[in-house]
Design an enzyme around this catalytic site. Structure first.
Site, PDB file in Angstrom:
ATOM      1  N   GLY A  37      81.165 -13.582  28.259  1.00 37.53           N
ATOM      2  CA  GLY A  37      81.492 -14.658  27.331  1.00 37.53           C
ATOM      3  C   GLY A  37      82.812 -15.289  27.719  1.00 37.53           C
ATOM      4  CG  HIS A  90      89.031 -15.566  22.534  1.00 39.22           C
ATOM      5  ND1 HIS A  90      90.290 -15.098  22.831  1.00 39.22           N
ATOM      6  CD2 HIS A  90      88.162 -14.742  23.182  1.00 39.22           C
ATOM      7  CE1 HIS A  90      90.194 -14.031  23.611  1.00 39.22           C
ATOM      8  NE2 HIS A  90      88.917 -13.791  23.844  1.00 39.22           N
ATOM      9  CG  HIS A 116      85.513 -10.895  21.900  1.00 42.90           C
ATOM     10  ND1 HIS A 116      86.144  -9.693  22.145  1.00 42.90           N
ATOM     11  CD2 HIS A 116      86.040 -11.780  22.797  1.00 42.90           C
ATOM     12  CE1 HIS A 116      87.020  -9.845  23.132  1.00 42.90           C
ATOM     13  NE2 HIS A 116      86.973 -11.116  23.547  1.00 42.90           N
ATOM     14  CD  GLU A 117      83.942 -14.840  24.061  1.00 42.33           C
ATOM     15  OE1 GLU A 117      84.987 -15.498  24.171  1.00 42.33           O
ATOM     16  OE2 GLU A 117      83.729 -13.802  24.715  1.00 42.33           O
ATOM     17  CD  GLN A 170      88.696 -15.780  26.611  1.00 49.39           C
ATOM     18  OE1 GLN A 170      87.536 -16.099  26.368  1.00 49.39           O
ATOM     19  NE2 GLN A 170      89.017 -14.631  27.149  1.00 49.39           N
ATOM     20  CB  CYS A 217      89.462  -9.469  26.083  1.00 50.93           C
ATOM     21  SG  CYS A 217      89.952 -11.184  25.844  1.00 50.93           S
ATOM     22  CG  LEU A 218      86.708 -12.214  31.002  1.00 52.35           C
ATOM     23  CD1 LEU A 218      85.900 -13.470  31.292  1.00 52.35           C
ATOM     24  CD2 LEU A 218      86.546 -11.200  32.125  1.00 52.35           C
TER      25      LEU A 218
HETATM   26  O1  K1U Z   1      86.141 -13.154  25.720  1.00 48.01           O
HETATM   27  C1  K1U Z   1      86.171 -12.622  26.805  1.00 48.01           C
HETATM   28  O2  K1U Z   1      87.231 -12.428  27.363  1.00 48.01           O
HETATM   29  C2  K1U Z   1      84.904 -12.179  27.483  1.00 48.01           C
HETATM   30  C3  K1U Z   1      84.549 -10.730  27.197  1.00 48.01           C
HETATM   31  C4  K1U Z   1      83.456 -10.718  26.142  1.00 48.01           C
HETATM   32  C5  K1U Z   1      83.186  -9.432  25.418  1.00 48.01           C
HETATM   33  C6  K1U Z   1      82.886  -8.255  26.088  1.00 48.01           C
HETATM   34  C7  K1U Z   1      82.596  -7.099  25.393  1.00 48.01           C
HETATM   35  C8  K1U Z   1      82.591  -7.109  24.019  1.00 48.01           C
HETATM   36  C9  K1U Z   1      82.906  -8.268  23.361  1.00 48.01           C
HETATM   37  C10 K1U Z   1      83.184  -9.427  24.051  1.00 48.01           C
HETATM   38  C11 K1U Z   1      84.080 -10.110  28.506  1.00 48.01           C
HETATM   39  O3  K1U Z   1      83.181 -10.573  29.107  1.00 48.01           O
HETATM   40  S1  K1U Z   1      84.915  -8.701  29.063  1.00 48.01           S
HETATM   41  C12 K1U Z   1      84.020  -8.261  30.553  1.00 48.01           C
HETATM   42  C13 K1U Z   1      82.704  -7.610  30.275  1.00 48.01           C
HETATM   43  O4  K1U Z   1      82.387  -7.274  29.159  1.00 48.01           O
HETATM   44  C14 K1U Z   1      81.769  -7.386  31.400  1.00 48.01           C
HETATM   45  C15 K1U Z   1      82.117  -7.618  32.700  1.00 48.01           C
HETATM   46  C16 K1U Z   1      81.210  -7.396  33.716  1.00 48.01           C
HETATM   47  C17 K1U Z   1      79.957  -6.947  33.437  1.00 48.01           C
HETATM   48  C18 K1U Z   1      79.586  -6.696  32.144  1.00 48.01           C
HETATM   49  C19 K1U Z   1      80.492  -6.916  31.110  1.00 48.01           C
HETATM   50 ZN    ZN Z   2      88.155 -12.231  24.908  1.00 49.35          ZN
END
Ligand code: K1U
Ligand code: ZN
Length: 169
Positions: free
Chosen positions: A46, A137, A133-134, A51, A91-92
């Site tokens: 996401g 943000h 979560h998004e 972000q 979270c990225l």
């Molecule tokens: O909002 C963001 O920063 C994105 C975030 C979304 C999220 C992940 C987990 C729970 C709630 C919200 C991410 O994408 S973190 C990376 C991640 O989850 C992932 C990365 C590679 C493969 C699979 C998952």
């Molecule tokens: Zn996030």
């Protein structure tokens, strides 16, 4: 293909409240495309416009294993929610930090797609968690801010250490 820079916590710009999109223009469609490219490249499931330092109510999500089910949520609103879930989140904008947040188990969300058409989606499991979560943000809230002050200060110390060692490689 454009990969956008993702703001890193504790950047203050992550606390900006996003404004509604008045109309889906070519500029918004380009933002959606660049956000999707950025999310897939990260990789993540996401990304909210906040972000990438664009303060408009735009989200992209793809929780599929095949990375080919892109969901675009413009001006999302949660119109119903049910239950409680306690999911481990990442979270990225806070790389390398993971932890649980209590959220609704399922949500019904109304949003516009990339064509500006309104639709309603019922979501549960990871998709429901990711939508919430998004949407946080877009409201200027980062998932770690649900945690206690003690847990947040430990997380911040760990994050600063990681950021320092990333500069010295
Ligand atoms: O909002 C963001 O920063 C994105 C975030 C979304 C999220 C992940 C987990 C729970 C709630 C919200 C991410 O994408 S973190 C990376 C991640 O989850 C992932 C990365 C590679 C493969 C699979 C998952
Ligand atoms: Zn996030």
């Amino acid at each position: 293909m454009a990969i956008l820079k993702i703001l890193q916590y504790p950047d203050e710009r992550l606390h900006t409240v996003a404004a509604p999109v008045a109309q889906v223009t070519d500029e918004i469609r380009l933002l959606v495309k660049d956000m999707a490219d950025t999310m897939y490249a990260a990789p993540g499931i996401g990304l909210a416009a906040t972000q990438v330092d664009v303060h408009k109510r735009v989200i992209v999500i793809d929780v599929s294993e095949t990375h080919d089910q892109l969901l675009v949520l413009i001006n999302p609103e949660i119109i119903a929610s049910n239950g409680i879930s306690d999911y481990e989140e990442g979270c990225l904008s806070v790389p390398g930090i993971y932890g649980k947040v209590q959220r609704a188990e399922s949500v019904t969300v109304r949003a516009w797609n990339a064509e500006g058409e309104s639709y309603v989606l019922d979501a549960n499991g990871l998709l429901a968690v990711c939508i919430q979560h998004e949407m946080d943000h877009l409201a200027g809230k980062v998932f770690v801010e649900y945690w206690s002050q003690l847990k947040q200060s430990r997380m911040l110390a760990k994050l600063k250490k990681k950021q320092r060692s990333a500069i010295h490689v």
